[in-house]
Write a protein that holds these residues in place. Sequence first.
Motif, PDB file in Angstrom:
ATOM      1  N   ASP A 148     -28.970 -19.812 -64.859  1.00 22.47           N
ATOM      2  CA  ASP A 148     -29.370 -19.480 -66.181  1.00 22.47           C
ATOM      3  C   ASP A 148     -28.886 -18.063 -66.416  1.00 22.47           C
ATOM      4  OD1 ASP A 148     -30.534 -18.851 -68.729  1.00 22.47           O
ATOM      5  OD2 ASP A 148     -32.410 -20.031 -68.066  1.00 22.47           O
ATOM      6  N   TYR A 149     -27.793 -17.774 -66.563  1.00 22.23           N
ATOM      7  CA  TYR A 149     -27.059 -16.422 -66.807  1.00 22.23           C
ATOM      8  C   TYR A 149     -28.087 -15.705 -67.646  1.00 22.23           C
ATOM      9  CZ  TYR A 149     -23.130 -17.815 -63.763  1.00 22.23           C
ATOM     10  OH  TYR A 149     -22.417 -18.123 -62.612  1.00 22.23           O
ATOM     11  N   ASP A 150     -28.384 -16.023 -68.826  1.00 23.52           N
ATOM     12  CA  ASP A 150     -29.075 -15.323 -69.807  1.00 23.52           C
ATOM     13  C   ASP A 150     -30.442 -14.667 -69.114  1.00 23.52           C
ATOM     14  OD1 ASP A 150     -27.385 -15.724 -71.610  1.00 23.52           O
ATOM     15  OD2 ASP A 150     -28.290 -17.587 -72.455  1.00 23.52           O
ATOM     16  N   ARG A 151     -31.006 -15.376 -68.159  1.00 26.52           N
ATOM     17  CA  ARG A 151     -32.343 -14.824 -67.522  1.00 26.52           C
ATOM     18  C   ARG A 151     -32.352 -14.522 -66.017  1.00 26.52           C
ATOM     19  NH1 ARG A 151     -36.197 -16.981 -71.155  1.00 26.52           N
ATOM     20  NH2 ARG A 151     -37.882 -16.247 -69.742  1.00 26.52           N
ATOM     21  N   VAL A 152     -31.191 -14.424 -65.477  1.00 21.55           N
ATOM     22  CA  VAL A 152     -30.975 -14.202 -63.956  1.00 21.55           C
ATOM     23  C   VAL A 152     -30.288 -12.921 -63.827  1.00 21.55           C
ATOM     24  CG1 VAL A 152     -29.824 -15.022 -61.934  1.00 21.55           C
ATOM     25  CG2 VAL A 152     -31.099 -16.598 -63.384  1.00 21.55           C
ATOM     26  N   ILE A 153     -30.705 -12.158 -62.901  1.00 11.99           N
ATOM     27  CA  ILE A 153     -30.074 -11.029 -62.704  1.00 11.99           C
ATOM     28  C   ILE A 153     -29.379 -11.241 -61.051  1.00 11.99           C
ATOM     29  CG2 ILE A 153     -30.167  -8.540 -62.035  1.00 11.99           C
ATOM     30  CD1 ILE A 153     -32.609  -8.321 -63.925  1.00 11.99           C
ATOM     31  N   LYS A 163     -36.041 -10.466 -68.897  1.00  9.77           N
ATOM     32  CA  LYS A 163     -35.878 -10.313 -70.351  1.00  9.77           C
ATOM     33  C   LYS A 163     -34.291 -10.470 -70.755  1.00  9.77           C
ATOM     34  CE  LYS A 163     -39.873  -8.998 -70.740  1.00  9.77           C
ATOM     35  NZ  LYS A 163     -41.077  -9.995 -71.250  1.00  9.77           N
ATOM     36  N   ALA A 164     -33.173 -10.029 -69.827  1.00  7.99           N
ATOM     37  CA  ALA A 164     -31.820 -10.140 -70.078  1.00  7.99           C
ATOM     38  C   ALA A 164     -31.099 -10.352 -68.569  1.00  7.99           C
ATOM     39  CB  ALA A 164     -31.150  -8.998 -70.920  1.00  7.99           C
ATOM     40  N   GLY A 165     -30.038 -11.070 -68.588  1.00 10.56           N
ATOM     41  CA  GLY A 165     -29.572 -11.498 -67.584  1.00 10.56           C
ATOM     42  C   GLY A 165     -28.300 -10.483 -67.029  1.00 10.56           C
ATOM     43  N   SER A 166     -27.828 -10.347 -65.897  1.00 13.59           N
ATOM     44  CA  SER A 166     -26.756  -9.470 -65.746  1.00 13.59           C
ATOM     45  C   SER A 166     -25.906  -9.870 -64.456  1.00 13.59           C
ATOM     46  CB  SER A 166     -27.033  -8.151 -65.530  1.00 13.59           C
ATOM     47  OG  SER A 166     -28.062  -7.860 -64.567  1.00 13.59           O
ATOM     48  N   LEU A 167     -24.628  -9.705 -64.217  1.00  8.14           N
ATOM     49  CA  LEU A 167     -23.814 -10.187 -63.195  1.00  8.14           C
ATOM     50  C   LEU A 167     -23.207  -9.022 -62.858  1.00  8.14           C
ATOM     51  CD1 LEU A 167     -22.822 -12.515 -61.663  1.00  8.14           C
ATOM     52  CD2 LEU A 167     -21.120 -12.926 -63.229  1.00  8.14           C
ATOM     53  N   GLY A 168     -23.274  -8.814 -61.521  1.00  8.64           N
ATOM     54  CA  GLY A 168     -22.444  -7.608 -60.782  1.00  8.64           C
ATOM     55  C   GLY A 168     -21.093  -7.821 -60.503  1.00  8.64           C
ATOM     56  N   THR A 169     -20.555  -7.196 -59.520  1.00  7.58           N
ATOM     57  CA  THR A 169     -19.116  -7.223 -59.270  1.00  7.58           C
ATOM     58  C   THR A 169     -18.862  -7.731 -57.887  1.00  7.58           C
ATOM     59  OG1 THR A 169     -18.751  -4.923 -58.481  1.00  7.58           O
ATOM     60  CG2 THR A 169     -18.339  -5.294 -60.861  1.00  7.58           C
ATOM     61  N   GLY A 170     -17.606  -8.477 -57.887  1.00  6.42           N
ATOM     62  CA  GLY A 170     -17.228  -8.949 -56.495  1.00  6.42           C
ATOM     63  C   GLY A 170     -17.859 -10.409 -55.868  1.00  6.42           C
ATOM     64  N   ASN A 171     -18.465 -10.974 -56.855  1.00  2.70           N
ATOM     65  CA  ASN A 171     -19.354 -12.267 -56.551  1.00  2.70           C
ATOM     66  C   ASN A 171     -18.217 -13.272 -56.547  1.00  2.70           C
ATOM     67  OD1 ASN A 171     -22.274 -11.156 -56.924  1.00  2.70           O
ATOM     68  ND2 ASN A 171     -21.765 -10.675 -58.815  1.00  2.70           N
ATOM     69  N   VAL A 172     -18.741 -14.195 -55.624  1.00  2.03           N
ATOM     70  CA  VAL A 172     -17.915 -15.435 -55.400  1.00  2.03           C
ATOM     71  C   VAL A 172     -18.889 -16.652 -55.976  1.00  2.03           C
ATOM     72  CG1 VAL A 172     -16.800 -17.197 -54.022  1.00  2.03           C
ATOM     73  CG2 VAL A 172     -16.382 -14.644 -53.771  1.00  2.03           C
ATOM     74  N   VAL A 218     -29.888 -21.823 -59.788  1.00  2.38           N
ATOM     75  CA  VAL A 218     -30.579 -20.796 -59.868  1.00  2.38           C
ATOM     76  C   VAL A 218     -31.263 -20.727 -61.292  1.00  2.38           C
ATOM     77  CG1 VAL A 218     -30.806 -18.229 -59.803  1.00  2.38           C
ATOM     78  CG2 VAL A 218     -28.986 -19.404 -58.450  1.00  2.38           C
ATOM     79  N   GLU A 219     -32.787 -20.844 -61.302  1.00  2.00           N
ATOM     80  CA  GLU A 219     -33.536 -20.795 -62.531  1.00  2.00           C
ATOM     81  C   GLU A 219     -33.582 -19.588 -63.223  1.00  2.00           C
ATOM     82  OE1 GLU A 219     -33.926 -23.737 -64.053  1.00  2.00           O
ATOM     83  OE2 GLU A 219     -34.084 -25.284 -62.581  1.00  2.00           O
ATOM     84  N   LYS A 220     -34.294 -19.512 -64.283  1.00  5.38           N
ATOM     85  CA  LYS A 220     -34.671 -18.340 -65.098  1.00  5.38           C
ATOM     86  C   LYS A 220     -35.639 -17.297 -64.049  1.00  5.38           C
ATOM     87  CE  LYS A 220     -37.864 -20.367 -67.935  1.00  5.38           C
ATOM     88  NZ  LYS A 220     -38.441 -20.983 -69.448  1.00  5.38           N
ATOM     89  N   ASN A 221     -35.555 -16.162 -64.586  1.00  3.41           N
ATOM     90  CA  ASN A 221     -36.532 -15.204 -63.904  1.00  3.41           C
ATOM     91  C   ASN A 221     -36.352 -14.979 -62.624  1.00  3.41           C
ATOM     92  OD1 ASN A 221     -37.889 -14.969 -66.364  1.00  3.41           O
ATOM     93  ND2 ASN A 221     -39.210 -16.724 -66.084  1.00  3.41           N
ATOM     94  N   THR A 222     -35.130 -14.940 -61.988  1.00  2.00           N
ATOM     95  CA  THR A 222     -34.721 -14.721 -60.762  1.00  2.00           C
ATOM     96  C   THR A 222     -33.987 -13.545 -60.673  1.00  2.00           C
ATOM     97  OG1 THR A 222     -34.495 -17.298 -60.104  1.00  2.00           O
ATOM     98  CG2 THR A 222     -33.295 -15.600 -58.821  1.00  2.00           C
ATOM     99  N   ILE A 223     -34.141 -12.799 -59.720  1.00  3.36           N
ATOM    100  CA  ILE A 223     -33.500 -11.320 -59.291  1.00  3.36           C
ATOM    101  C   ILE A 223     -32.830 -11.502 -58.035  1.00  3.36           C
ATOM    102  CG2 ILE A 223     -33.582  -8.817 -59.132  1.00  3.36           C
ATOM    103  CD1 ILE A 223     -36.198  -8.980 -61.093  1.00  3.36           C
ATOM    104  N   ILE A 224     -31.501 -11.412 -57.886  1.00 10.36           N
ATOM    105  CA  ILE A 224     -30.764 -11.369 -56.789  1.00 10.36           C
ATOM    106  C   ILE A 224     -29.898 -10.003 -56.485  1.00 10.36           C
ATOM    107  CG2 ILE A 224     -28.843 -12.683 -55.264  1.00 10.36           C
ATOM    108  CD1 ILE A 224     -29.361 -14.963 -57.168  1.00 10.36           C
TER     109      ILE A 224
END
Length: 228
Positions: free
Chosen positions: A71-76, A54-63, A89-95
């Motif tokens: 698709d930052y709006d729909r990728v975690i 439903k909503a993307g998020s970006l953690g810390t320390g990423n390169v 990286v397409e939508k609906n992806t969780i990393i």
Amino acid sequence: IILMILQKIFYKLKSADVADSWLMHTSVMQYTMKTGLKFFNYLAPKTRLCQRVKAGSLGTGNVIHPTAIIDYDRVIIGDSCVIEKKVVVEKNTIIGNHVTIGEGAVIGSEGFELRRLAGEIIPVAHLGGVIIHDNVRIGPRACVDKSSFSEYTEIGDSSDIMTAVQVGHGIKIGRDVTVMDETMIGGYAKIGDRVKIGRRCSISDGISLSDGMVIPDYTIVTRELKGP
């Protein structure tokens, strides 16, 4: 509920006893199925059926390389990941955390599934997503397809997916799995923990490999394999 009903109907129609029946080969059924599939392909991506994340998020320390397309709006994305140049990286992806994705890899691409109906070949729209767990490494030019409906294609903790590997839609890969270069794994396969698959292998759709299996280079697997 609607999604679950559609999924059950779709899987039933795919089953051999139904797909090969005389009824499914009649002109009326062929045109009915073709019209229904085209309507589904048009309508489904426009509805909430496709919104696994439903909503993307970006953690810390990423390169993350500036040429990566995400698709930052729909990728975690978790923490301490490395995403190299020209990755998609397409939508609906969780990393998860500590994941490395090599140059030119594509995550969450459309699953390859076609239906021949009434003389026409029609692709099936996929509505699922991809989950990549912690400490996974994905090599350059690998492709991980999203699953259909509400499911996820899934790669377990500490697995290595190497160069130019094709991970088809709906596959479940366990923990500590190694898949060597240029191997193709067909849709809905289930790979157990600690499995090692060699170079340029081909794993047929829906195949299950139990924990600890070792598949030599250039092997074609067409049936379920169980360990001792």
